[in-house]
Write a protein that holds these residues in place. Structure first.
Motif, PDB file in Angstrom:
ATOM      1  N   MET A  74       0.806  -1.220   0.000  1.00  0.00           N
ATOM      2  CA  MET A  74       0.000   0.000   0.000  1.00  0.00           C
ATOM      3  C   MET A  74       0.844   1.277   0.000  1.00  0.00           C
ATOM      4  SD  MET A  74      -2.975  -1.133   2.667  1.00  0.00           S
ATOM      5  CE  MET A  74      -3.585   0.518   2.806  1.00  0.00           C
ATOM      6  N   ARG A  75       2.155   1.165   0.142  1.00  0.00           N
ATOM      7  CA  ARG A  75       2.987   2.351   0.356  1.00  0.00           C
ATOM      8  C   ARG A  75       2.973   3.333  -0.813  1.00  0.00           C
ATOM      9  NH1 ARG A  75       7.341  -1.235  -1.204  1.00  0.00           N
ATOM     10  NH2 ARG A  75       8.606  -0.151  -2.728  1.00  0.00           N
ATOM     11  N   ASN A  76       2.704   2.878  -2.031  1.00  0.00           N
ATOM     12  CA  ASN A  76       2.686   3.767  -3.197  1.00  0.00           C
ATOM     13  C   ASN A  76       1.309   4.355  -3.479  1.00  0.00           C
ATOM     14  OD1 ASN A  76       5.442   3.472  -3.755  1.00  0.00           O
ATOM     15  ND2 ASN A  76       5.062   1.572  -4.847  1.00  0.00           N
ATOM     16  N   ILE A  83      -4.839  11.812  10.643  1.00  0.00           N
ATOM     17  CA  ILE A  83      -6.041  11.381   9.943  1.00  0.00           C
ATOM     18  C   ILE A  83      -6.566  10.143  10.658  1.00  0.00           C
ATOM     19  CG2 ILE A  83      -7.022  10.619   7.751  1.00  0.00           C
ATOM     20  CD1 ILE A  83      -4.537  11.950   6.391  1.00  0.00           C
ATOM     21  N   PRO A  84      -7.641  10.287  11.450  1.00  0.00           N
ATOM     22  CA  PRO A  84      -8.181   9.125  12.164  1.00  0.00           C
ATOM     23  C   PRO A  84      -8.548   7.995  11.202  1.00  0.00           C
ATOM     24  CG  PRO A  84      -9.198  11.153  12.937  1.00  0.00           C
ATOM     25  CD  PRO A  84      -8.399  11.508  11.716  1.00  0.00           C
ATOM     26  N   TRP A  85      -8.304   6.777  11.628  1.00  0.00           N
ATOM     27  CA  TRP A  85      -8.584   5.606  10.787  1.00  0.00           C
ATOM     28  C   TRP A  85     -10.052   5.580  10.367  1.00  0.00           C
ATOM     29  CZ3 TRP A  85      -5.250   2.809   8.261  1.00  0.00           C
ATOM     30  CH2 TRP A  85      -5.655   1.615   7.676  1.00  0.00           C
ATOM     31  N   SER A  86     -10.922   6.094  11.219  1.00  0.00           N
ATOM     32  CA  SER A  86     -12.355   6.121  10.902  1.00  0.00           C
ATOM     33  C   SER A  86     -12.673   7.096   9.765  1.00  0.00           C
ATOM     34  CB  SER A  86     -13.164   6.486  12.147  1.00  0.00           C
ATOM     35  OG  SER A  86     -12.783   7.767  12.620  1.00  0.00           O
ATOM     36  N   ASN A  87     -11.743   7.990   9.415  1.00  0.00           N
ATOM     37  CA  ASN A  87     -11.950   8.948   8.337  1.00  0.00           C
ATOM     38  C   ASN A  87     -11.553   8.398   6.970  1.00  0.00           C
ATOM     39  OD1 ASN A  87     -12.592  10.584  10.496  1.00  0.00           O
ATOM     40  ND2 ASN A  87     -11.571  12.364   9.659  1.00  0.00           N
ATOM     41  N   ILE A  88     -11.057   7.177   6.920  1.00  0.00           N
ATOM     42  CA  ILE A  88     -10.754   6.548   5.644  1.00  0.00           C
ATOM     43  C   ILE A  88     -12.071   6.069   5.050  1.00  0.00           C
ATOM     44  CG2 ILE A  88      -9.630   4.613   4.480  1.00  0.00           C
ATOM     45  CD1 ILE A  88      -7.426   4.794   6.571  1.00  0.00           C
ATOM     46  N   LYS A  89     -12.389   6.593   3.865  1.00  0.00           N
ATOM     47  CA  LYS A  89     -13.665   6.267   3.219  1.00  0.00           C
ATOM     48  C   LYS A  89     -13.557   5.078   2.280  1.00  0.00           C
ATOM     49  CE  LYS A  89     -15.698   9.409   5.406  1.00  0.00           C
ATOM     50  NZ  LYS A  89     -16.461   8.989   6.569  1.00  0.00           N
ATOM     51  N   LYS A  90     -12.417   4.967   1.587  1.00  0.00           N
ATOM     52  CA  LYS A  90     -12.273   3.889   0.605  1.00  0.00           C
ATOM     53  C   LYS A  90     -10.796   3.675   0.317  1.00  0.00           C
ATOM     54  CE  LYS A  90     -14.218   1.237  -2.598  1.00  0.00           C
ATOM     55  NZ  LYS A  90     -15.109   0.161  -2.311  1.00  0.00           N
ATOM     56  N   ILE A  91     -10.390   2.415   0.211  1.00  0.00           N
ATOM     57  CA  ILE A  91      -9.042   2.061  -0.222  1.00  0.00           C
ATOM     58  C   ILE A  91      -9.199   1.417  -1.585  1.00  0.00           C
ATOM     59  CG2 ILE A  91      -6.992   0.674   0.232  1.00  0.00           C
ATOM     60  CD1 ILE A  91      -7.620   0.913   3.214  1.00  0.00           C
ATOM     61  N   GLY A  92      -8.697   2.104  -2.612  1.00  0.00           N
ATOM     62  CA  GLY A  92      -8.814   1.624  -3.982  1.00  0.00           C
ATOM     63  C   GLY A  92      -7.504   1.038  -4.483  1.00  0.00           C
ATOM     64  N   ILE A  93      -7.442   0.789  -5.778  1.00  0.00           N
ATOM     65  CA  ILE A  93      -6.260   0.195  -6.387  1.00  0.00           C
ATOM     66  C   ILE A  93      -5.060   1.124  -6.279  1.00  0.00           C
ATOM     67  CG2 ILE A  93      -5.259  -0.587  -8.577  1.00  0.00           C
ATOM     68  CD1 ILE A  93      -8.079  -1.528  -9.351  1.00  0.00           C
ATOM     69  N   ASP A  94      -5.261   2.420  -6.567  1.00  0.00           N
ATOM     70  CA  ASP A  94      -4.161   3.383  -6.577  1.00  0.00           C
ATOM     71  C   ASP A  94      -4.268   4.448  -5.501  1.00  0.00           C
ATOM     72  OD1 ASP A  94      -2.991   2.209  -8.848  1.00  0.00           O
ATOM     73  OD2 ASP A  94      -4.328   3.352 -10.170  1.00  0.00           O
ATOM     74  N   THR A  95      -5.417   4.590  -4.880  1.00  0.00           N
ATOM     75  CA  THR A  95      -5.640   5.702  -3.961  1.00  0.00           C
ATOM     76  C   THR A  95      -6.321   5.259  -2.667  1.00  0.00           C
ATOM     77  OG1 THR A  95      -7.763   6.231  -4.969  1.00  0.00           O
ATOM     78  CG2 THR A  95      -5.856   7.416  -5.812  1.00  0.00           C
ATOM     79  N   ILE A  96      -6.148   6.104  -1.673  1.00  0.00           N
ATOM     80  CA  ILE A  96      -6.869   5.980  -0.417  1.00  0.00           C
ATOM     81  C   ILE A  96      -7.647   7.285  -0.251  1.00  0.00           C
ATOM     82  CG2 ILE A  96      -6.669   5.775   2.092  1.00  0.00           C
ATOM     83  CD1 ILE A  96      -4.033   4.261   1.591  1.00  0.00           C
ATOM     84  N   ILE A  97      -8.959   7.199  -0.160  1.00  0.00           N
ATOM     85  CA  ILE A  97      -9.816   8.379  -0.027  1.00  0.00           C
ATOM     86  C   ILE A  97     -10.073   8.615   1.450  1.00  0.00           C
ATOM     87  CG2 ILE A  97     -12.021   9.438  -0.672  1.00  0.00           C
ATOM     88  CD1 ILE A  97     -10.304   8.715  -3.105  1.00  0.00           C
ATOM     89  N   VAL A  98      -9.731   9.829   1.917  1.00  0.00           N
ATOM     90  CA  VAL A  98      -9.933  10.184   3.321  1.00  0.00           C
ATOM     91  C   VAL A  98     -10.763  11.448   3.412  1.00  0.00           C
ATOM     92  CG1 VAL A  98      -7.759   9.119   4.061  1.00  0.00           C
ATOM     93  CG2 VAL A  98      -7.798  11.536   3.478  1.00  0.00           C
ATOM     94  N   GLU A  99     -11.446  11.606   4.521  1.00  0.00           N
ATOM     95  CA  GLU A  99     -12.209  12.821   4.773  1.00  0.00           C
ATOM     96  C   GLU A  99     -11.513  13.600   5.882  1.00  0.00           C
ATOM     97  OE1 GLU A  99     -16.795  14.278   5.428  1.00  0.00           O
ATOM     98  OE2 GLU A  99     -16.324  12.163   5.349  1.00  0.00           O
ATOM     99  N   ILE A 100     -11.048  14.791   5.510  1.00  0.00           N
ATOM    100  CA  ILE A 100     -10.350  15.638   6.498  1.00  0.00           C
ATOM    101  C   ILE A 100     -11.225  16.831   6.810  1.00  0.00           C
ATOM    102  CG2 ILE A 100      -8.324  17.048   6.921  1.00  0.00           C
ATOM    103  CD1 ILE A 100      -6.760  15.246   5.087  1.00  0.00           C
TER     104      ILE A 100
END
Length: 78
Positions: free
Chosen positions: A6-8, A61-78
């Motif tokens: 997931m690092r990239n 960024i609280p873990w609960s603010n992660i909305k979606k983990i996709g193939i290339d991106t991680i969507i977060v709500e800040i």
């Protein structure tokens, strides 16, 4: 999914669509007593992860603010 794979992934702010960084440059805040990830610690600057050890040098960024983990991106709500 392994953290190493997931690092990239780019971290993208849900509200603005802005890429705010990559997971590989982040630290994880872990609840030691429970062994759970509490938050992603995103450096405010690229030098914070090298020299900064103060929590003020990071965006938490609280873990609960992660909305979606996709193939290339991680969507977060800040």
């Amino acid at each position: 999914m392994m953290f190493f794979s997931m690092r990239n992934k780019a971290i993208v702010n849900y509200s603005t669509g802005e890429r705010i960084g990559y997971l590989g440059s982040c630290d994880l805040k872990i609840k030691e007593d429970e062994g759970l990830i509490e938050a992603i610690m995103m450096p405010k600057s690229r030098f914070a992860s090298l020299f900064g050890h103060d929590e003020n040098d990071y965006i938490e960024i609280p873990w609960s603010n992660i909305k979606k983990i996709g193939i290339d991106t991680i969507i977060v709500e800040i």
